[in-house]
Write an enzyme that holds these catalytic residues in place. Structure first.
Site, PDB file in Angstrom:
ATOM      1  N   ARG A 133       3.715   7.802  -1.709  1.00 22.27           N
ATOM      2  CA  ARG A 133       4.062   7.511  -0.310  1.00 22.27           C
ATOM      3  C   ARG A 133       5.513   7.916  -0.012  1.00 22.27           C
ATOM      4  NH1 ARG A 133       0.513   3.499   1.933  1.00 22.27           N
ATOM      5  NH2 ARG A 133      -1.563   3.883   1.086  1.00 22.27           N
ATOM      6  N   LYS A 154       4.223   4.153  -5.037  1.00 20.06           N
ATOM      7  CA  LYS A 154       5.491   3.975  -4.341  1.00 20.06           C
ATOM      8  C   LYS A 154       6.670   4.217  -5.270  1.00 20.06           C
ATOM      9  CE  LYS A 154       3.460   0.760  -1.020  1.00 20.06           C
ATOM     10  NZ  LYS A 154       3.517  -0.584  -0.393  1.00 20.06           N
ATOM     11  N   ARG A 169       1.888   7.256  11.041  1.00 17.95           N
ATOM     12  CA  ARG A 169       3.100   6.969  10.258  1.00 17.95           C
ATOM     13  C   ARG A 169       3.724   8.276   9.790  1.00 17.95           C
ATOM     14  NH1 ARG A 169       1.496   3.546   5.495  1.00 17.95           N
ATOM     15  NH2 ARG A 169       1.400   1.894   7.070  1.00 17.95           N
ATOM     16  N   LYS A 200      -2.536   4.096  -3.834  1.00 16.50           N
ATOM     17  CA  LYS A 200      -1.216   4.491  -3.357  1.00 16.50           C
ATOM     18  C   LYS A 200      -0.176   4.320  -4.458  1.00 16.50           C
ATOM     19  CE  LYS A 200      -0.583  -0.110  -1.309  1.00 16.50           C
ATOM     20  NZ  LYS A 200      -0.422  -0.847  -0.044  1.00 16.50           N
ATOM     21  N   CYS A 217       3.006  -6.266   2.718  1.00 16.23           N
ATOM     22  CA  CYS A 217       3.764  -5.176   3.344  1.00 16.23           C
ATOM     23  C   CYS A 217       5.202  -5.557   3.680  1.00 16.23           C
ATOM     24  CB  CYS A 217       3.043  -4.683   4.597  1.00 16.23           C
ATOM     25  SG  CYS A 217       1.511  -3.794   4.243  1.00 16.23           S
ATOM     26  N   CYS A 246      -1.581 -11.080   5.850  1.00 15.20           N
ATOM     27  CA  CYS A 246      -2.581 -11.023   4.780  1.00 15.20           C
ATOM     28  C   CYS A 246      -1.828 -10.968   3.457  1.00 15.20           C
ATOM     29  CB  CYS A 246      -3.500  -9.802   4.961  1.00 15.20           C
ATOM     30  SG  CYS A 246      -2.809  -8.250   4.345  1.00 15.20           S
ATOM     31  N   CYS A 289      -3.807  -4.427  13.052  1.00 12.60           N
ATOM     32  CA  CYS A 289      -3.991  -4.144  11.627  1.00 12.60           C
ATOM     33  C   CYS A 289      -5.355  -4.659  11.168  1.00 12.60           C
ATOM     34  CB  CYS A 289      -2.887  -4.788  10.794  1.00 12.60           C
ATOM     35  SG  CYS A 289      -3.100  -4.537   9.013  1.00 12.60           S
ATOM     36  N   CYS A 291       5.426  -8.368   8.824  1.00 10.10           N
ATOM     37  CA  CYS A 291       4.567  -7.189   8.967  1.00 10.10           C
ATOM     38  C   CYS A 291       3.943  -7.194  10.366  1.00 10.10           C
ATOM     39  CB  CYS A 291       3.487  -7.188   7.893  1.00 10.10           C
ATOM     40  SG  CYS A 291       2.188  -8.426   8.175  1.00 10.10           S
TER      41      CYS A 291
END
Length: 560
Positions: free
Chosen positions: A138, A207, A69, A205, A476, A472, A433, A427
């Site tokens: 991120r 954001k 990414r 993470k 995302c 899931c 994944c 996603c």
């Protein structure tokens, strides 16, 4: 006497990693197709996820590859950079590019022996993958609207500054992947130590996104820090409203995990923005839960403290008080599809890319078409939070050529798609994944067209009803703020969420559990019909169901 709580194993791993180096160099050339479990965790900080293709598994034998990414603040690149990504997709990945919901590119299917060359070529573009994943800030997002009124360039300036200054400073990236060569690091060279993050970086993470007032294309309230740029009537920047504590990840089996929207924190002038943002991140660095990864996001810290205590801590560290949160226009989800004129007289065109996948498939040759436009017209490229692409800075005399290239490659203009399809999002999920419980991107085209058919039959085709799907519960594709969302719960079964808001300021409600894929359309059809028959003028799908309450609601435990 309080029992001493051990830090999470990931915290111990980071602390002992020699600033994210670990044994990556040794494992890179050991002849195996994968990295060890500990190294896999460190790879994330470098912008990589180790994956295996579940479609190709043979017993216990896994087909390993890597997702890489990029870190592209706001998703803005030039034609040369786009073409380089296109080439890398062909030479080192699976031939496709994927636009993410955080305005960047992902490569899928990169094998271990091609990682260093892929990262080296990305570095040559003055871009990086460092910090695109991992327990750091991120990719910083911002409203993708091209420069119609000069506002975006101002927003872009602050997004780039935040991104550059909060980029990890370790030299591990170029020591591991580039043989010690200079690596892109924003405006500054990498330092030898992490003066801001420290040896264990952030608990999880983080954001950040900057929006223009009224534009909810980045789903502002779902960010750890949402920043709203406020302008006066002359388009002069007044300052920024700050929103803190958003985040969508959750776990079906853990009731103490949940999606959360950010709280209004206050207002700062532009000279205080970076100091304030950095201090908010520092509070999370120092106080976020490092013993339980499921509780480590800043949303749980703010939920536990309350926004008032968090603000008090922030102001004490800053040495000044935030101004009161200012009134601002209501948010709406904007896609910027089709042709629009820029302030400088040139044009931009927003193109719909279903689920962000740039590929050639049958007569729809998106990859070929975009490559030809980038080669011959050389537009600016703007990736959007809705996984679409905007081609900017197009001269009047080049508009016909752009449309001809699109037509020759079977790429429809966005207005040929229904609202249901254009506003849908999914996603990647299966087969690569590692978190995916069930399908998402591969089945979304089928389910959204089933729903599209029902919407048209009912007579709601002029309405904007957002439908999102994830494999899931980690969120995302930002499902918990959609009008309708299908969230993977077990193989081919989903939790159905209803009554979010495209304005981003309302979470959806959990409506049904363990709904088979084959029953998803039947589950939401009665809701669409009742909305059609009973909604008031101007009332959105989400507004209607929040006002009336959902029929036959889920159990109290399920609704948490």
């Amino acid at each position: 006497m309080h029992k001493k709580v051990k830090p999470a194993k990931e915290e111990l791993l980071k602390a002992a990693s020699n600033d994210l180096r670990g044994s990556l160099v040794e494992e890179l050339t050991n002849g195996t197709p994968s990295f060890t479990k500990d190294s896999y965790q460190l790879l994330k900080f470098h912008g990589l996820y180790q994956q295996d293709d579940r479609d190709k598994r043979q017993g216990k034998n896994k087909e390993y590859s890597f997702m890489i990414r990029c870190r592209i603040p706001g998703g803005k690149i030039n034609a040369e950079q786009y073409l380089a990504h296109d080439r890398l997709a062909d030479t080192h990945a699976n031939g496709k590019l994927r636009i993410t919901t955080r305005q960047t590119f992902q490569f899928h299917g990169v094998i271990k022996e091609n990682i260093s060359e892929t990262l080296s070529q990305i570095n040559d573009l003055m871009l990086t993958t460092m910090g695109a994943c991992g327990d750091v800030v991120r990719n910083v997002m911002y409203s993708p609207i091209p420069d119609i009124s000069s506002k975006q360039e101002i927003i872009r300036k602050y997004a780039n500054e935040i991104s550059d200054k909060l980029l990890p400073q370790t030299k591990a990236f170029h020591d591991v992947w580039l043989d010690g060569e200079k690596v892109y690091s924003g405006e500054k060279e990498y330092a030898s130590v992490e003066n801001f993050y420290g040896p264990t970086y952030l608990p999880r993470k983080f954001k950040i996104g900057i929006a223009e007032a009224g534009d909810n294309s980045i789903d502002l309230y779902t960010q750890d820090i949402g920043i709203v740029a406020l302008f006066d009537d002359s388009n002069q920047l007044e300052g920024f409203n700050l929103i803190a504590g958003g985040g969508l990840g959750m776990n079906h089996k853990k009731s103490d995990t949940f999606p959360r929207l950010g709280d209004h924190l206050g207002f700062v002038t532009e000279d205080k923005l970076y100091q304030t943002v950095e201090t908010i991140v520092a509070i999370q660095r120092d106080n976020g839960d490092r013993t339980n990864r499921k509780q480590a996001r800043m949303k749980y810290l703010i939920d536990n403290w309350g926004i008032e205590k968090f603000r008090d801590e922030l102001e004490e560290r800053l040495g000044f008080k935030l101004e009161p949160f200012r009134d601002m226009p209501e948010f709406e989800l904007k896609l910027y599809h089709g042709w629009h004129r820029q302030q400088d007289g040139r044009w931009f065109i927003g193109l719909f890319i279903e689920n962000g996948r740039i590929k050639n498939e049958g007569e729809l040759r998106i990859k070929d078409g975009l490559k030809e436009i980038a080669t011959t017209i050389k537009p600016g490229i703007q990736l959007t939070p809705h996984q679409d692409i905007i081609l900017t800075d197009i001269k009047e005399e080049d508009r016909e050529a752009v449309e001809n290239i699109l037509k020759e490659n079977g790429i429809p203009l966005p207005d040929t798609y229904s609202n249901a399809v254009r506003f849908a999002m999914a996603c990647p999920a299966m087969p690569t994944c590692g978190l995916a419980i069930t399908e998402s991107e591969r089945v979304m085209p089928q389910i959204i067209r089933e729903i599209e058919h029902e919407i048209a039959k009912i007579g709601l085709q002029d309405k904007t009803i957002t439908v999102r799907m994830t494999g899931c519960p980690n969120g995302c594709a930002r499902p918990y703020v959609a009008d309708i969302a299908f969230v993977g719960q077990s193989l081919e079964k989903y939790s159905v969420y209803v009554a979010g808001a495209s304005s981003g300021d309302h979470l959806s409600t959990r409506y049904r559990d363990l709904v088979p894929f084959s029953e998803l359309t039947n589950t939401v059809r009665p809701l669409l019909e009742q909305y059609k028959n009973e909604h008031t003028n101007g009332e959105t799908f989400g507004d209607f169901w929040r006002r009336t309450g959902l029929p036959q609601p889920a159990t109290q435990a399920d609704a948490k």
